[in-house]
Design a protein around this motif. Structure first.
Motif, PDB file in Angstrom:
ATOM      1  N   ILE A   1      44.065  24.430  48.397  1.00 18.20           N
ATOM      2  CA  ILE A   1      44.987  23.746  47.483  1.00 18.20           C
ATOM      3  C   ILE A   1      44.179  22.661  46.765  1.00 18.20           C
ATOM      4  CG2 ILE A   1      47.144  22.470  47.246  1.00 18.20           C
ATOM      5  CD1 ILE A   1      47.852  23.468  50.086  1.00 18.20           C
ATOM      6  N   TYR A   2      44.350  22.596  45.466  1.00 16.47           N
ATOM      7  CA  TYR A   2      43.620  21.622  44.664  1.00 16.47           C
ATOM      8  C   TYR A   2      44.583  20.620  44.047  1.00 16.47           C
ATOM      9  CZ  TYR A   2      40.148  25.291  45.096  1.00 16.47           C
ATOM     10  OH  TYR A   2      39.293  26.230  45.609  1.00 16.47           O
ATOM     11  N   GLN A   3      43.988  19.624  43.390  1.00 23.75           N
ATOM     12  CA  GLN A   3      44.816  18.611  42.737  1.00 23.75           C
ATOM     13  C   GLN A   3      45.671  19.242  41.634  1.00 23.75           C
ATOM     14  OE1 GLN A   3      42.568  15.254  41.471  1.00 23.75           O
ATOM     15  NE2 GLN A   3      44.316  14.224  40.551  1.00 23.75           N
ATOM     16  N   PHE A   4      45.065  20.173  40.912  1.00 23.73           N
ATOM     17  CA  PHE A   4      45.812  20.914  39.894  1.00 23.73           C
ATOM     18  C   PHE A   4      46.090  22.310  40.452  1.00 23.73           C
ATOM     19  CE2 PHE A   4      43.295  17.689  37.780  1.00 23.73           C
ATOM     20  CZ  PHE A   4      44.286  17.010  37.106  1.00 23.73           C
ATOM     21  N   HIS A   5      47.252  22.855  40.144  1.00 27.10           N
ATOM     22  CA  HIS A   5      47.746  23.998  40.926  1.00 27.10           C
ATOM     23  C   HIS A   5      46.901  25.253  40.782  1.00 27.10           C
ATOM     24  CE1 HIS A   5      49.464  25.606  37.198  1.00 27.10           C
ATOM     25  NE2 HIS A   5      49.938  24.402  36.956  1.00 27.10           N
ATOM     26  N   HIS A   6      46.267  25.463  39.604  1.00 25.38           N
ATOM     27  CA  HIS A   6      45.454  26.676  39.380  1.00 25.38           C
ATOM     28  C   HIS A   6      46.239  27.952  39.648  1.00 25.38           C
ATOM     29  CE1 HIS A   6      41.869  24.431  38.547  1.00 25.38           C
ATOM     30  NE2 HIS A   6      41.851  23.866  39.727  1.00 25.38           N
ATOM     31  N   LEU A   7      47.541  27.920  39.336  1.00 25.96           N
ATOM     32  CA  LEU A   7      48.322  29.159  39.427  1.00 25.96           C
ATOM     33  C   LEU A   7      47.992  30.025  38.212  1.00 25.96           C
ATOM     34  CD1 LEU A   7      51.737  27.568  40.460  1.00 25.96           C
ATOM     35  CD2 LEU A   7      50.115  28.760  41.950  1.00 25.96           C
ATOM     36  N   LEU A   8      48.172  31.340  38.354  1.00 27.28           N
ATOM     37  CA  LEU A   8      47.944  32.240  37.231  1.00 27.28           C
ATOM     38  C   LEU A   8      49.138  32.141  36.290  1.00 27.28           C
ATOM     39  CD1 LEU A   8      46.514  35.251  39.234  1.00 27.28           C
ATOM     40  CD2 LEU A   8      45.246  33.588  37.857  1.00 27.28           C
ATOM     41  N   PRO A   9      48.906  31.756  35.025  1.00 27.87           N
ATOM     42  CA  PRO A   9      50.016  31.405  34.135  1.00 27.87           C
ATOM     43  C   PRO A   9      50.905  32.582  33.744  1.00 27.87           C
ATOM     44  CG  PRO A   9      47.926  31.356  32.955  1.00 27.87           C
ATOM     45  CD  PRO A   9      47.586  31.541  34.398  1.00 27.87           C
ATOM     46  N   ASP A  10      50.355  33.804  33.767  1.00 23.52           N
ATOM     47  CA  ASP A  10      51.133  34.963  33.316  1.00 23.52           C
ATOM     48  C   ASP A  10      51.906  35.632  34.448  1.00 23.52           C
ATOM     49  OD1 ASP A  10      50.224  34.549  30.760  1.00 23.52           O
ATOM     50  OD2 ASP A  10      48.477  35.849  31.017  1.00 23.52           O
ATOM     51  N   PHE A  11      51.818  35.063  35.653  1.00 26.47           N
ATOM     52  CA  PHE A  11      52.513  35.640  36.796  1.00 26.47           C
ATOM     53  C   PHE A  11      53.616  34.689  37.255  1.00 26.47           C
ATOM     54  CE2 PHE A  11      48.505  37.804  36.705  1.00 26.47           C
ATOM     55  CZ  PHE A  11      48.781  39.091  37.149  1.00 26.47           C
ATOM     56  N   THR A  12      54.656  35.255  37.865  1.00 28.55           N
ATOM     57  CA  THR A  12      55.741  34.422  38.381  1.00 28.55           C
ATOM     58  C   THR A  12      55.271  33.689  39.642  1.00 28.55           C
ATOM     59  OG1 THR A  12      56.612  36.093  39.878  1.00 28.55           O
ATOM     60  CG2 THR A  12      57.433  36.128  37.598  1.00 28.55           C
ATOM     61  N   ALA A  13      56.111  32.739  40.076  1.00 29.85           N
ATOM     62  CA  ALA A  13      55.819  32.025  41.318  1.00 29.85           C
ATOM     63  C   ALA A  13      55.625  33.013  42.462  1.00 29.85           C
ATOM     64  CB  ALA A  13      56.956  31.054  41.631  1.00 29.85           C
ATOM     65  N   ALA A  14      56.562  33.962  42.604  1.00 28.19           N
ATOM     66  CA  ALA A  14      56.475  34.925  43.703  1.00 28.19           C
ATOM     67  C   ALA A  14      55.196  35.754  43.595  1.00 28.19           C
ATOM     68  CB  ALA A  14      57.702  35.829  43.708  1.00 28.19           C
ATOM     69  N   GLU A  15      54.885  36.211  42.378  1.00 23.22           N
ATOM     70  CA  GLU A  15      53.679  37.037  42.203  1.00 23.22           C
ATOM     71  C   GLU A  15      52.411  36.273  42.557  1.00 23.22           C
ATOM     72  OE1 GLU A  15      55.471  39.890  38.648  1.00 23.22           O
ATOM     73  OE2 GLU A  15      54.359  38.080  38.144  1.00 23.22           O
ATOM     74  N   ASN A  16      52.385  34.970  42.211  1.00 24.08           N
ATOM     75  CA  ASN A  16      51.213  34.159  42.559  1.00 24.08           C
ATOM     76  C   ASN A  16      51.007  34.087  44.065  1.00 24.08           C
ATOM     77  OD1 ASN A  16      49.533  32.440  40.469  1.00 24.08           O
ATOM     78  ND2 ASN A  16      51.566  32.706  39.578  1.00 24.08           N
ATOM     79  N   VAL A  17      52.106  34.122  44.823  1.00 24.25           N
ATOM     80  CA  VAL A  17      52.016  34.032  46.282  1.00 24.25           C
ATOM     81  C   VAL A  17      51.769  35.413  46.895  1.00 24.25           C
ATOM     82  CG1 VAL A  17      53.180  33.216  48.370  1.00 24.25           C
ATOM     83  CG2 VAL A  17      53.519  32.010  46.205  1.00 24.25           C
ATOM     84  N   VAL A  18      52.229  36.455  46.214  1.00 24.14           N
ATOM     85  CA  VAL A  18      52.034  37.833  46.696  1.00 24.14           C
ATOM     86  C   VAL A  18      50.565  38.250  46.589  1.00 24.14           C
ATOM     87  CG1 VAL A  18      52.468  40.244  46.002  1.00 24.14           C
ATOM     88  CG2 VAL A  18      54.394  38.674  46.371  1.00 24.14           C
ATOM     89  N   LEU A  19      49.903  37.798  45.528  1.00 24.16           N
ATOM     90  CA  LEU A  19      48.560  38.316  45.216  1.00 24.16           C
ATOM     91  C   LEU A  19      47.540  38.194  46.343  1.00 24.16           C
ATOM     92  CD1 LEU A  19      48.127  37.457  41.441  1.00 24.16           C
ATOM     93  CD2 LEU A  19      47.961  39.717  42.512  1.00 24.16           C
ATOM     94  N   PRO A  20      47.432  37.040  47.033  1.00 23.65           N
ATOM     95  CA  PRO A  20      46.399  36.948  48.083  1.00 23.65           C
ATOM     96  C   PRO A  20      46.546  38.023  49.163  1.00 23.65           C
ATOM     97  CG  PRO A  20      47.310  34.780  47.627  1.00 23.65           C
ATOM     98  CD  PRO A  20      48.151  35.774  46.868  1.00 23.65           C
ATOM     99  N   ALA A  21      47.795  38.352  49.508  1.00 22.43           N
ATOM    100  CA  ALA A  21      48.006  39.371  50.543  1.00 22.43           C
ATOM    101  C   ALA A  21      47.637  40.761  50.026  1.00 22.43           C
ATOM    102  CB  ALA A  21      49.455  39.347  51.026  1.00 22.43           C
ATOM    103  N   LEU A  22      47.932  41.011  48.748  1.00 25.09           N
ATOM    104  CA  LEU A  22      47.567  42.315  48.179  1.00 25.09           C
ATOM    105  C   LEU A  22      46.046  42.456  48.117  1.00 25.09           C
ATOM    106  CD1 LEU A  22      50.113  42.847  45.253  1.00 25.09           C
ATOM    107  CD2 LEU A  22      50.184  43.705  47.600  1.00 25.09           C
ATOM    108  N   ILE A  23      45.374  41.373  47.715  1.00 23.50           N
ATOM    109  CA  ILE A  23      43.911  41.399  47.649  1.00 23.50           C
ATOM    110  C   ILE A  23      43.329  41.659  49.030  1.00 23.50           C
ATOM    111  CG2 ILE A  23      41.889  39.912  47.264  1.00 23.50           C
ATOM    112  CD1 ILE A  23      43.570  38.629  44.941  1.00 23.50           C
TER     113      ILE A  23
END
Ligand code: ADP
Ligand code: MG
Length: 223
Positions: A91-113
């Motif tokens: 976790i960083y000071q700035f969120h570094h979420l992927l802007p084109d993905f939803t909140a859920a998709e951003n959390v799903v991605l690490p498990a898919l990877i």
């Protein structure tokens, strides 16, 4: 219980304008399983440098870094990627979420990877986001979330793969004081509930006092 992190005699210098600046001068640090440790030090003391080394994000250091029992300091790129994916959350000071993905998709991605099924990843993401009060924000893109909500999604993403150790660099440093207090409390509650350990850099003594133990970076070593 065994330590999830054992750092021994970690040294890191930078070359700047022909001069060598020794930022880390022999850091020793152990973090136990499930322990939440605050890494405190003034700006420029080397907190981010230490977290980047422990996160296997940058080379150029000397010393030993054992993560979940494995010597990780001299792994090749593939080995570092494996340890980051299987044992660490960030976790960083700035969120570094992927802007084109939803909140859920951003959390799903690490498990898919990592190779999990979509159904399991989706269920895990929904559980974490709901625990952070974001049940009705799952389909929002990061730009449609408040700063505090963005950081909560970043917390959920960091915990998605049940890391042994979460590394957080000023995770609430970009939030107003009231929101920072709330998000940090939720972060601590969730990490404790999950049984993960965490190393959390902050220059905020009040936030540091809420963690299990405080270590201080001063003149390149930890006290
Ligand atoms: P903190 O996170 O505690 O504010 P940092 O780890 O970011 O401190 O920086 C510690 C010191 O290392 C600072 O003096 C900074 O200028 C220096 N430093 C960090 N990264 C680099 C780099 N890539 N090149 C040169 N100097 C660096
Ligand atoms: Mg920093």
């Amino acid at each position: 219980m065994s330590n999830v992190l054992e750092v021994t005699d970690l040294r890191r210098s930078f070359q700047q304008g022909g001069e060598t600046i020794a930022v880390l001068r022999g850091v020793d640090l152990s973090v136990g399983a499930g322990e939440i440790v605050a890494l405190v030090g003034p700006s420029g003391s080397g907190k981010s440098t230490l977290l980047q080394a422990v996160g296997l994000l940058e080379g150029g250091f000397e010393g030993s870094i054992r993560i979940a029992g494995e010597e990780a300091a001299r792994l090749d790129a593939q080995g570092r990627t494996r340890v980051r994916r299987d044992s660490l959350g960030f976790i960083y000071q700035f969120h570094h979420l992927l802007p084109d993905f939803t909140a859920a998709e951003n959390v799903v991605l690490p498990a898919l990877i990592r190779g999990g099924t979509r159904a399991a990843a989706q269920e895990r993401a929904e559980t974490l986001l709901a625990a952070l009060g974001l049940a009705n924000r799952m389909a929002h893109r990061p730009s449609a979330l408040s700063g505090g909500e963005q950081q909560r999604v970043a917390v959920a993403r960091a915990l998605a793969n049940r890391p042994a150790l979460v590394l957080a660099d000023e995770p609430t440093g970009n939030l107003d004081e009231h929101t920072a207090d709330i998000v940090l409390a939720e972060f601590l509650r969730l990490v404790r509930g999950e049984g993960s350990a965490a190393l959390v850099a902050t220059h905020n003594e009040r936030l540091a006092a809420k963690m299990d133990r405080v270590v201080r970076l001063h003149d390149g070593i930890l006290a």
